[in-house]
Design a protein around this motif. Structure first.
Motif, PDB file in Angstrom:
ATOM      1  N   GLY A  35      19.745  11.264  14.350  1.00 21.59           N
ATOM      2  CA  GLY A  35      19.107  10.016  13.971  1.00 21.59           C
ATOM      3  C   GLY A  35      19.007   9.046  15.127  1.00 21.59           C
ATOM      4  N   VAL A  36      20.062   8.969  15.943  1.00 22.35           N
ATOM      5  CA  VAL A  36      20.060   8.036  17.061  1.00 22.35           C
ATOM      6  C   VAL A  36      18.974   8.378  18.068  1.00 22.35           C
ATOM      7  N   TYR A  37      18.779   9.650  18.331  1.00 21.44           N
ATOM      8  CA  TYR A  37      17.813  10.074  19.350  1.00 21.44           C
ATOM      9  C   TYR A  37      16.436  10.381  18.773  1.00 21.44           C
ATOM     10  N   ARG A  38      16.239  10.075  17.505  1.00 23.21           N
ATOM     11  CA  ARG A  38      14.938  10.357  16.916  1.00 23.21           C
ATOM     12  C   ARG A  38      13.841   9.469  17.500  1.00 23.21           C
ATOM     13  N   PHE A  39      14.219   8.357  18.121  1.00 21.33           N
ATOM     14  CA  PHE A  39      13.217   7.452  18.715  1.00 21.33           C
ATOM     15  C   PHE A  39      12.441   8.118  19.848  1.00 21.33           C
ATOM     16  N   LEU A  40      12.995   9.215  20.417  1.00 17.60           N
ATOM     17  CA  LEU A  40      12.285   9.903  21.495  1.00 17.60           C
ATOM     18  C   LEU A  40      10.952  10.480  21.044  1.00 17.60           C
ATOM     19  N   LEU A  41      10.767  10.610  19.719  1.00 18.89           N
ATOM     20  CA  LEU A  41       9.522  11.166  19.187  1.00 18.89           C
ATOM     21  C   LEU A  41       8.502  10.085  18.841  1.00 18.89           C
ATOM     22  N   THR A  42       8.842   8.807  19.083  1.00 20.35           N
ATOM     23  CA  THR A  42       7.901   7.730  18.787  1.00 20.35           C
ATOM     24  C   THR A  42       6.815   7.686  19.856  1.00 20.35           C
ATOM     25  N   PRO A  43       5.629   7.127  19.545  1.00 20.37           N
ATOM     26  CA  PRO A  43       4.541   7.059  20.543  1.00 20.37           C
ATOM     27  C   PRO A  43       4.954   6.349  21.828  1.00 20.37           C
ATOM     28  N   ARG A  44       5.751   5.279  21.685  1.00 23.14           N
ATOM     29  CA  ARG A  44       6.186   4.546  22.877  1.00 23.14           C
ATOM     30  C   ARG A  44       6.960   5.435  23.825  1.00 23.14           C
ATOM     31  N   TRP A  45       7.885   6.203  23.287  1.00 20.71           N
ATOM     32  CA  TRP A  45       8.689   7.064  24.145  1.00 20.71           C
ATOM     33  C   TRP A  45       7.953   8.318  24.577  1.00 20.71           C
ATOM     34  N   TRP A  46       6.968   8.743  23.803  1.00 12.67           N
ATOM     35  CA  TRP A  46       6.116   9.832  24.286  1.00 12.67           C
ATOM     36  C   TRP A  46       5.441   9.424  25.589  1.00 12.67           C
ATOM     37  N   GLY A  47       4.931   8.175  25.618  1.00 12.91           N
ATOM     38  CA  GLY A  47       4.290   7.695  26.845  1.00 12.91           C
ATOM     39  C   GLY A  47       5.252   7.631  28.007  1.00 12.91           C
ATOM     40  N   ILE A  48       6.486   7.139  27.746  1.00  5.53           N
ATOM     41  CA  ILE A  48       7.488   7.061  28.816  1.00  5.53           C
ATOM     42  C   ILE A  48       7.844   8.458  29.324  1.00  5.53           C
ATOM     43  N   ASN A  49       8.048   9.383  28.407  1.00  4.76           N
ATOM     44  CA  ASN A  49       8.446  10.739  28.806  1.00  4.76           C
ATOM     45  C   ASN A  49       7.354  11.440  29.601  1.00  4.76           C
ATOM     46  N   VAL A  50       6.103  11.275  29.168  1.00  6.26           N
ATOM     47  CA  VAL A  50       4.993  11.912  29.895  1.00  6.26           C
ATOM     48  C   VAL A  50       4.889  11.328  31.302  1.00  6.26           C
ATOM     49  N   PHE A  51       5.049  10.003  31.404  1.00  8.98           N
ATOM     50  CA  PHE A  51       4.997   9.372  32.731  1.00  8.98           C
ATOM     51  C   PHE A  51       6.072   9.939  33.646  1.00  8.98           C
ATOM     52  N   VAL A  52       7.299  10.064  33.145  1.00  7.52           N
ATOM     53  CA  VAL A  52       8.398  10.589  33.961  1.00  7.52           C
ATOM     54  C   VAL A  52       8.133  12.040  34.365  1.00  7.52           C
ATOM     55  N   LEU A  53       7.650  12.851  33.410  1.00  4.92           N
ATOM     56  CA  LEU A  53       7.399  14.264  33.707  1.00  4.92           C
ATOM     57  C   LEU A  53       6.293  14.447  34.740  1.00  4.92           C
TER      58      LEU A  53
END
Length: 298
Positions: A35-53
């Motif tokens: 539950g705590v890490y479920r925010f990684l699947l939100t659109p905001r964090w998708w953008g952050i993760n793609v940028f980092v990758l």
């Protein structure tokens, strides 16, 4: 009335609560972490993760490319130094066989025959820590072109009266082949306004308006200077030395790798802050922020 104290049943000790089932605790802990890490699947964090990758491999690639540029310059410098040392003992070859000048032919000994013509001075040249000038004479060859020949160096201010006259008649010269100079590089003068009979750079582009000859896009510095002048040593071609540009490549290498590390560091920092926010929000310790929905922890 009886003298017995009334005992409140709520104060009596009750039976001890049963021990928690370890498997249930493990399942709740697992659901909490998810539950705590479920925010990684939100659109905001998708953008952050793609940028980092995308950013990290790009920074690593650019840093590796700049490092390869620096290593290439180091290798060129080593090869040019070895070639210059080898060229001094190498047998001289006909000029026409060594043209055009490139990294493999620059500094090699060549020979050419002809008659000396126009003579020019190249001011502002240093040799052994002293300032002086080159004596440059055009050798008119049988091909119909003229070859700029540096016959030697003299100290002091450029003065035509100090420069010895070139030998008369047919001559054969032997010296190191050099590429045309570029104004502004390696101490080559870039400014104009020189007196008549002087040039700032030894190149066909600079000399074409000063002498009435067709010119080779190259020049030669004699092995042995004429008439008491000092011989001018050959120099490595542009782009083969450990100059400012080479160390700029090394600096850019460090910058790109630092950028890659900074991106990873910021991603972990944002992740930690988000986890803390989600946990505090789930406990009701912080108000809900617009656009950030606390995720249930179990």
């Amino acid at each position: 009335m009886d003298n017995f104290a009334t005992v409140d049943a709520r104060t009596l000790p009750g039976p001890a609560p049963p021990d928690p089932d370890p498997r249930a605790v493990a399942r709740r802990g697992s659901r909490t972490v998810e539950g705590v890490y479920r925010f990684l699947l939100t659109p905001r964090w998708w953008g952050i993760n793609v940028f980092v990758l995308l950013a990290v491999p790009f920074c690593v690639f650019m840093g590796s490319w700049q490092l390869s540029r620096f290593e290439g310059r180091v290798q060129d410098h080593r090869a040019a130094s070895e070639q210059a040392a080898y060229g001094r003992d190498d047998a001289a070859r006909p000029l026409e066989r060594m043209l055009p000048v490139d990294k493999s032919t620059s500094g090699r000994r060549v020979t050419a025959s002809g008659r000396y013509g126009e003579q020019l001075l190249v001011p502002g040249r240093e040799l052994d820590g002293k300032r002086g000038f080159y004596v440059l004479t055009l050798l008119r060859t049988g091909s119909g072109k003229a070859l700029p020949v540096v016959r030697g160096w003299l100290p002091g201010t450029a003065d035509a009266a100090k420069a010895p006259a070139p030998p008369a008649g047919e001559v054969t010269v032997t010296g190191a082949l050099q590429a045309s100079e570029t104004p502004g590089d390696n101490g080559v003068g870039a400014g104009g306004g020189l007196p008549a009979g002087q040039t700032g750079a030894i190149s066909a582009a600079s000399l074409v308006n000063l002498v009435p000859y067709r010119l080779y896009d190259a020049w030669v510095t004699l092995d042995r200077a004429d008439s008491g002048m000092t011989a001018v040593p050959a120099v490595a071609p542009n782009g083969t030395g450990l100059d400012l540009k080479a160390f700029q490549n090394l600096g850019y290498t460090g910058e790109w790798f630092v950028f890659a590390g900074f991106v990873v560091f910021m991603w972990f920092r944002l992740l930690r802050r988000e986890v803390e926010f989600q946990r505090d929000a789930a406990l009701g310790l912080v108000p809900q922020e617009p656009g950030r929905t606390p995720v249930a922890s179990g």
